[in-house]
Design a protein around this motif. Structure first.
Motif, PDB file in Angstrom:
ATOM      1  N   ASN A 178       0.832  -1.215   0.000  1.00 18.43           N
ATOM      2  CA  ASN A 178       0.000   0.000   0.000  1.00 18.43           C
ATOM      3  C   ASN A 178       0.861   1.258   0.000  1.00 18.43           C
ATOM      4  O   ASN A 178       0.552   2.244  -0.690  1.00 18.43           O
ATOM      5  N   THR A 179       1.954   1.212   0.765  1.00 16.61           N
ATOM      6  CA  THR A 179       2.855   2.367   0.831  1.00 16.61           C
ATOM      7  C   THR A 179       3.529   2.609  -0.518  1.00 16.61           C
ATOM      8  O   THR A 179       3.619   3.760  -0.985  1.00 16.61           O
ATOM      9  N   LYS A 232       6.369  14.526   0.761  1.00 16.42           N
ATOM     10  CA  LYS A 232       5.561  13.408   1.233  1.00 16.42           C
ATOM     11  C   LYS A 232       6.099  12.074   0.694  1.00 16.42           C
ATOM     12  O   LYS A 232       6.129  11.066   1.420  1.00 16.42           O
ATOM     13  N   THR A 233       6.552  12.082  -0.578  1.00 15.77           N
ATOM     14  CA  THR A 233       7.106  10.842  -1.145  1.00 15.77           C
ATOM     15  C   THR A 233       8.406  10.446  -0.437  1.00 15.77           C
ATOM     16  O   THR A 233       8.701   9.262  -0.280  1.00 15.77           O
ATOM     17  N   SER A 245       8.604   2.929   3.668  1.00 21.09           N
ATOM     18  CA  SER A 245       8.695   1.682   2.897  1.00 21.09           C
ATOM     19  C   SER A 245       9.998   0.943   3.194  1.00 21.09           C
ATOM     20  O   SER A 245      10.018  -0.292   3.262  1.00 21.09           O
ATOM     21  N   LYS A 267       1.729   6.522  -6.972  1.00 22.44           N
ATOM     22  CA  LYS A 267       0.650   7.410  -7.386  1.00 22.44           C
ATOM     23  C   LYS A 267       1.070   8.870  -7.246  1.00 22.44           C
ATOM     24  O   LYS A 267       0.840   9.697  -8.147  1.00 22.44           O
ATOM     25  N   LEU A 268       1.735   9.203  -6.126  1.00 18.60           N
ATOM     26  CA  LEU A 268       2.195  10.577  -5.917  1.00 18.60           C
ATOM     27  C   LEU A 268       3.263  10.957  -6.930  1.00 18.60           C
ATOM     28  O   LEU A 268       3.308  12.116  -7.391  1.00 18.60           O
ATOM     29  N   ALA A 280       2.394   1.658  -3.430  1.00 18.67           N
ATOM     30  CA  ALA A 280       1.367   2.078  -4.384  1.00 18.67           C
ATOM     31  C   ALA A 280       1.065   3.568  -4.231  1.00 18.67           C
ATOM     32  O   ALA A 280       0.925   4.295  -5.227  1.00 18.67           O
ATOM     33  N   GLU A 281       0.975   4.020  -2.967  1.00 18.79           N
ATOM     34  CA  GLU A 281       0.729   5.447  -2.725  1.00 18.79           C
ATOM     35  C   GLU A 281       1.889   6.291  -3.220  1.00 18.79           C
ATOM     36  O   GLU A 281       1.702   7.360  -3.820  1.00 18.79           O
ATOM     37  N   SER A 282       3.107   5.818  -3.003  1.00 21.49           N
ATOM     38  CA  SER A 282       4.291   6.541  -3.461  1.00 21.49           C
ATOM     39  C   SER A 282       4.318   6.637  -4.986  1.00 21.49           C
ATOM     40  O   SER A 282       4.639   7.684  -5.550  1.00 21.49           O
ATOM     41  N   GLU A 313       1.609  12.063  -9.974  1.00 29.23           N
ATOM     42  CA  GLU A 313       1.000  13.377  -9.771  1.00 29.23           C
ATOM     43  C   GLU A 313       2.058  14.474  -9.821  1.00 29.23           C
ATOM     44  O   GLU A 313       1.836  15.556 -10.399  1.00 29.23           O
ATOM     45  N   LEU A 371       7.363   8.678   2.566  1.00 30.51           N
ATOM     46  CA  LEU A 371       6.870   7.346   2.221  1.00 30.51           C
ATOM     47  C   LEU A 371       8.017   6.396   1.918  1.00 30.51           C
ATOM     48  O   LEU A 371       7.956   5.195   2.225  1.00 30.51           O
TER      49      LEU A 371
END
Length: 424
Positions: free
Chosen positions: A48-49, A78-79, A86, A55-56, A51-53, A59, A82
């Motif tokens: 999940n971490t 924020k990345t 991770s 995605k960011l 995947a969020e990284s 962006e 993360l």
């Protein structure tokens, strides 16, 4: 090595079956399940971490393209956070994997339903006996170590001088009989469809771990420290490791191989008359048969291996019996083992000459030995092996049971290999 899904789905059965080995595995099994649950939690959190990284990161790329650098820089911070998270999760996951592996590697195989509880060889079950070839010896019959000296065919004292006790020297007709047995066994095995291999006599730790000698039998193997290698205790180790990290087609199965090697074992057990002569050695010769089987056929294959060894002993005309080992006497990696014993009339005792075992997926899981099944999925194969045969006690049985007042008669089936009919 036991598979984690099998343990999770059959927790009580695994604990119950391991009790046959006189082991209370409750804590170990609970640890496996707990470590696996922690591993799953960490893996999910890490996924999940990441995947969020990811995605960011996408962006951030879009924001830079649209000229919104200030917003992009905020997300970059924020990345970075993360990435630290991770890394921490990945380290925790690695540590958890090590803990799980360290428990699994110490767990023995689950005994088959046919295996009875028991503590030692005294609790093994006799399942077959053939004493039709039991001889009536003459009044002055001798044990094999006395016959070896009388006919000058095996020199135990010379071996002790050269190396130490448990390293005999075979001489003259004794050496030729030994060579004849090896060739005869190999011929019988290849005629039964086994492919002959000449195998290394030393293996690395990965190979010893793959077949279950490590960590269970580390103290029983001779170790070459400078090279980090082990002298083989049986051809099972190099032979089975031929298939380490391999993926086969279902149509490739079964696979059968055979090979002759010397075998080396540090632990020769206790001392006394019951281990004199060839009864227990540090170095001995053995011919092995090894099978890689589809799980649905492995127990039929085990029965076939038993029948194969029976046919050899019938040709040698030796009295023998078959034992199904109890839980306390079954080896670390085996699910079910049959032992063959030949009767020594001169010693009035049974001598073990072969063990034939089905390891199911235990070795294959350590070895990563798989096949692609009919559904196209990778599946662990079953491995089996057996002595066909171990020479010292077969030789002892022949020398003792075939002795006459005129000399030691060679079994008919071996005479084409020895070139002589009697040792006199």
């Amino acid at each position: 090595m036991l598979q984690v899904p099998f343990i999770r789905e059959n927790k009580e059965l695994v604990i119950q079956r391991l009790e046959k080995r006189n082991i209370d595995a409750t804590k170990m099994i609970n640890d496996v399940i707990a470590f696996d649950e922690e591993r799953r939690r960490l893996q999910t959190e890490l996924d999940n971490t990441l995947a969020e990284s990811n995605k960011l990161s996408k962006e951030i790329g879009n924001l830079y393209k649209s000229g919104e650098a200030e917003k992009a820089n905020v997300l970059k911070d924020k990345t970075s956070q993360l990435k630290e998270v991770s890394k921490k999760l990945a380290d925790e996951l690695d540590a958890c994997d090590v803990k799980l592996y360290n428990v699994l590697i110490e767990l023995p195989n689950v005994p088959h339903d046919l295996v009875k509880p028991g503590k030692s060889e005294e609790d093994n079950e006799e399942v077959f006996i053939d004493e039709s070839n039991k001889p009536v010896l003459h009044e002055n019959a001798l044990p094999h170590w006395e016959l070896a000296k009388k006919y000058d065919i095996i020199d135990f004292e010379l071996g002790a001088k050269i190396t130490g006790s448990g390293f005999p020297v075979y001489k003259g007709k004794g050496a030729r009989l030994q060579r004849a047995l090896i060739t005869y066994f190999l011929d019988k095995n290849t005629a039964a469809g086994y492919t002959e291999y000449q195998l290394p006599h030393l293996v690395n730790s990965d190979s010893a771990t793959g077949t279950g000698q490590l960590p269970d039998k580390e103290g029983q193997m001779y170790y070459v420290g400078e090279d980090d290698l082990y002298l083989i205790p049986t051809a099972e180790v190099p032979g089975t490791n031929i298939f380490r990290d391999t993926l086969h087609n279902e149509s490739d199965l079964p696979i059968g191989i055979t090979g002759y090697t010397p075998c080396f074992r540090r632990e020769a057990g206790s001392y006394g008359a019951h281990v004199r002569g060839l009864n227990r050695l540090h170095q001995f010769d053995k011919v092995e048969i090894i099978r890689v089987e589809h799980p649905s056929n492995s127990y039929n294959a085990l029965d076939g291996m038993v029948e194969h060894v029976k046919s050899i002993l019938k040709e040698l005309k030796l009295p023998y019996r078959i034992l199904r080992l109890c839980g306390g006497d079954t080896s670390f990696a085996s699910a079910l083992t049959y032992d063959f014993e030949v009767f020594s009339t001169a010693q009035d005792k049974w001598l073990e000459i072969s063990s034939i075992s089905n390891f199911e997926t235990f070795q294959a899981n350590r070895l990563k030995l798989r096949f692609k099944n009919s559904e196209g999925k990778n599946e662990l194969a079953h491995t089996l092996n057996g002595s066909s045969l171990a020479l010292p006690r077969v030789l002892a049985g022949i020398i003792e049971n075939y002795q006459t007042e005129k000399g030691i008669v060679i079994p008919d089936v071996l005479q084409p290999y020895t070139g002589f009919k009697i040792i006199d």
